[in-house]
Structures are given as structure tokens and as C-alpha cells.
Design an enzyme around this catalytic site. Sequence first.
Site, mmCIF file in Angstrom:
data_model
loop_
_atom_site.group_PDB
_atom_site.id
_atom_site.type_symbol
_atom_site.label_atom_id
_atom_site.label_comp_id
_atom_site.label_asym_id
_atom_site.label_seq_id
_atom_site.Cartn_x
_atom_site.Cartn_y
_atom_site.Cartn_z
ATOM 1 N N THR A 1 61.345 72.399 71.219
ATOM 2 C CA THR A 1 60.042 72.346 70.543
ATOM 3 C C THR A 1 59.461 73.595 70.238
ATOM 4 O O THR A 1 59.827 74.491 71.214
ATOM 5 C CB THR A 1 59.016 71.244 71.109
ATOM 6 O OG1 THR A 1 57.539 71.640 70.783
ATOM 7 C CG2 THR A 1 59.065 71.391 72.775
ATOM 8 N N GLY B 1 57.413 69.330 66.180
ATOM 9 C CA GLY B 1 56.683 70.519 65.889
ATOM 10 C C GLY B 1 55.419 70.902 66.838
ATOM 11 O O GLY B 1 54.651 71.842 66.473
ATOM 12 N N ASP B 2 55.470 70.269 67.821
ATOM 13 C CA ASP B 2 54.316 70.298 69.002
ATOM 14 C C ASP B 2 54.900 69.924 70.420
ATOM 15 O O ASP B 2 56.224 69.774 70.436
ATOM 16 C CB ASP B 2 53.164 69.592 68.490
ATOM 17 C CG ASP B 2 51.959 70.162 69.199
ATOM 18 O OD1 ASP B 2 51.763 70.521 70.171
ATOM 19 O OD2 ASP B 2 51.017 70.560 68.487
ATOM 20 N N ASP B 3 54.028 69.588 71.133
ATOM 21 C CA ASP B 3 54.484 69.341 72.511
ATOM 22 C C ASP B 3 55.650 68.269 72.692
ATOM 23 O O ASP B 3 55.286 67.133 71.738
ATOM 24 C CB ASP B 3 53.625 69.101 73.374
ATOM 25 C CG ASP B 3 52.776 70.042 73.792
ATOM 26 O OD1 ASP B 3 52.975 71.186 73.759
ATOM 27 O OD2 ASP B 3 51.306 69.607 74.027
#
Length: 463
Positions: A292, A259-261
Site C-alpha cells: 500500500t 490505495g490507503d492503509d
Amino acid sequence: MLRVIFLLVLIQWVFVVSYGKKGFSRGVRVGPEPKTCIGIVPNKHRENVVSIRNFGALGDGKTLNTKAFRTAISEIQNLNSRGKGGTLLYIPSGVWLTETFNLTSHMTLYLAKDAVLKASQDTNGWPIMDPLPSYGRGRELPGGRYISFIHGDGLEDVVITGQNGTIDGQGEVWWNMWRHGTLKYTRGGLVELMNSKDVIISNLVLLNSPFWNVHPVYCSNVVVRGLTIIAPRDSPNTDGIDPDSSSNVCIEDCYVSNGDDGIAIKSGWDEYGIAFNRPSSNIIIRRITSSTPFAGIAIGSETSGGIRDILVENISIYGSSIGIRVKTNVGRGGIIRNITFSHIYLENVATGIKFSGNTGDHPDARYNPMAFPVVGDIAVLNVVGSGIKTAGSLVGLRRSPFSNICLANIQLQGKVGGSTGSSWDCKDVEGSSIGVTPSPCQQLQRRGSSFCHNAFQLHNFDP
């Protein structure tokens, strides 16, 4: 779906391991040996082997085994004090529920096939620890932070590995606390090692981390390889692998869907990172597949200790907002220099390449607005992309322009081979380019510096 993803990644790893090996029938060899970090940190034979079952643990998914794990670590410390070679803690197949626990030096945590190490969802069982000195406070909230599920501080010769066993952070309860604004402290991650050296994390599946998945901070000689990292796309701040103020790090052969980098290199936050003054340096990232909603590979935005001497190569990024990302901000300070991205494949990525000098928040109002980051000597080479909406956005700072940005052999296309929806947005940046489609802005078509000249020559481009 998870099983399908895992099988695909497993096939990829098998190919990587097999590719180029000697011993094919009739002496046929399939190309050169792939580069690998195996052996950079010795995976030592352990003199002692103990099973978590020896300490009364039950792998039924219901019994809380915190006492067993903490007792096992204490026993490993006792065993190691009496002999050389260290100890392996064996986690058999089963579902082993536990609260947080700390590792010790000269140990291997080994998860067998079908072993699942599952974090308790009782947030009261997660101790509070001091903030990182290079951050000055918790990353999300002032004050301390929750400890990571698996933690270690001041360790040497630590291995976390297995037969693709699973570490499940059961992060939903933490994500909901973040969404509802009920967190009291910054969330803990899945695996964090601090002030440690000679670390291997390999051949595991990491699921549903409450926060950052793998966070080596103030570490040296770290190898992370063969990980499958999975969390929902809407899970907040579930970065895959975040080397932070660490040196001599190799990350390879991993799959990240989160859900992020996917991977983000960091080095401290504003005035606290400047004062702590420990860069991230000598880092290799290779053969990563990432999907992502944020960036596949990122530098920053916490860059105050500096980030230098980074090689990122053979990366595939799918369905992401940004492919290659460099992000920092006024107040960060720090030097970002000698970074090379090469052989990058992008598919259905909104912005192929994005560098920005105005990204990221501040820990407090005491940051120095005159502490400008210095960003330069960055090469982006051999990039192919399809389904790209914007080729690139490179926006530095008026008081500290980004310099010596070198682009070569980059082909970014829109849907079905068409042109990108928009090409390049450039401001307060200068650099050189060769063989870039769509053609970059004028600021990136200047006569090359010695860094760009050498980067192009090294990769067989005519400067």
C-alpha cells in the site's frame, strides 16, 4: 496481473491450511498447527437455500438486479421467521449487477466460483444515511453519508462467504468525484456492518471499493479471513479492513493491495468519539500480506473511544510508505494501550515504524484542544526489514508523551544489506529496547517498565 496476484495468494492460503495438518504419508508432521480463528464464530448450517435466480435475477452483467436482491432478502426474513437455522442466498457464477442492498440476520450470502457481484455506477441509486454517532458527520464532508454497497445494521449471525467469488465496487466513478471535488456526501464503502454480532466475512475477492472495503463498526465477535482486497494504488481512502469501535475481532490470512492503509483500527473521531465512548478491543490480526502507499498496519488516526488489547503477528509488508503505524492527534482523547506487534517482515518500506501524535484532521472547530490521547504499553518485537529508508519515527505530544514503548529483536537495513538512510527520530516518547539495529535513540534505551519487562520475558528476551 490480477490473476497472477490471485494465484499467488491462493497458493499462500493452501500452504497455511495444509501446514501442520496430520495425515501426511508415514505419519510425518510438518510443525505445529497454525493458530486460527476458525470456530470462534460458528459457521452455522442453514436450513434453507435459495438462489438469486429464483427472484428473476440475470447474471449477464447488464441487467440491474436490485429488485431481485431486495426481494430475496425480504423472503429470507419471512423464511427465518417460520423456522430455525437461517437461510443461504446462493449467487451462481455470472456477473450480477445491482444497486445497494441490506442483509438480514441468520443468513449467509454465498458467492460461487466465478460469481461477480457488481455495484451499479449510478450514484443516485445509493441512499443517504445518517453519519455514525462516533464521528458526528460524514468522514469526508459534513452531513450524512452514502450507504455501503452491502450493508447491515443490528444483525446477528451473518456470513458473507463463497468460493473466492468477487464483490466489485466499481469505485472509479466515486474516486473521480472525490478528485474533482464534486462529492455531495461521504462515499460509501463496499461492506459495512453496524451494531452486529457473530459475523463472518471470508473467502472472497474484493475489488475497487468506492471507499473503505470492510468496515465492522459497533460490532462484536467478528471473523474476517481469506480475503483478497485489491484497488489501484492511487484510489483514495480504499482502506482494506477497518474494525471500528468493535470488540472480539479476528482478521487473518488476507492479502491487501490498495490505495490507503492495509488494515486500520479505529474508534471514533474527536468529541463525538469521546462522547460515544466505545473502544476497539480484543483484536487479533495475523498472517496478512499488504502492499500500500500508506501503512501496512495502522492504529488510528480516529482513536477517541480508545484502542486496547491488540495482537498483530506474522505480517508481511511490501513497497509501502510505512510498515507499523500508530497515529492520533490533539483533540482525540482516548487511551491506546496494550498493543503488541510481533514477527513483522518489511521490504522496500520508507519508514519501518512510525508513531505520531499530530496526525489526522478534525470534524469541526468544536473539538477540545485539551483532550490529549494517552498512548503507552506498546511492544514491537521480531521485526526484519530490507530496503528501509528510515528505521523509525516516534514523536508523541509534549503534554502527553508516549510511554512504555518496547522494542526488541528488530533488524532494519537499507538497500542490499546496507544501513538505513537515517535511523531514528524521537521526541516526547520513552521506552526500552533490546537487540535493535540501527540503535534507537536515547529515549528508547531507558530502564524497562513492568510492561516492557513482561513483554520481553514473554517472547524470551532477556530484559
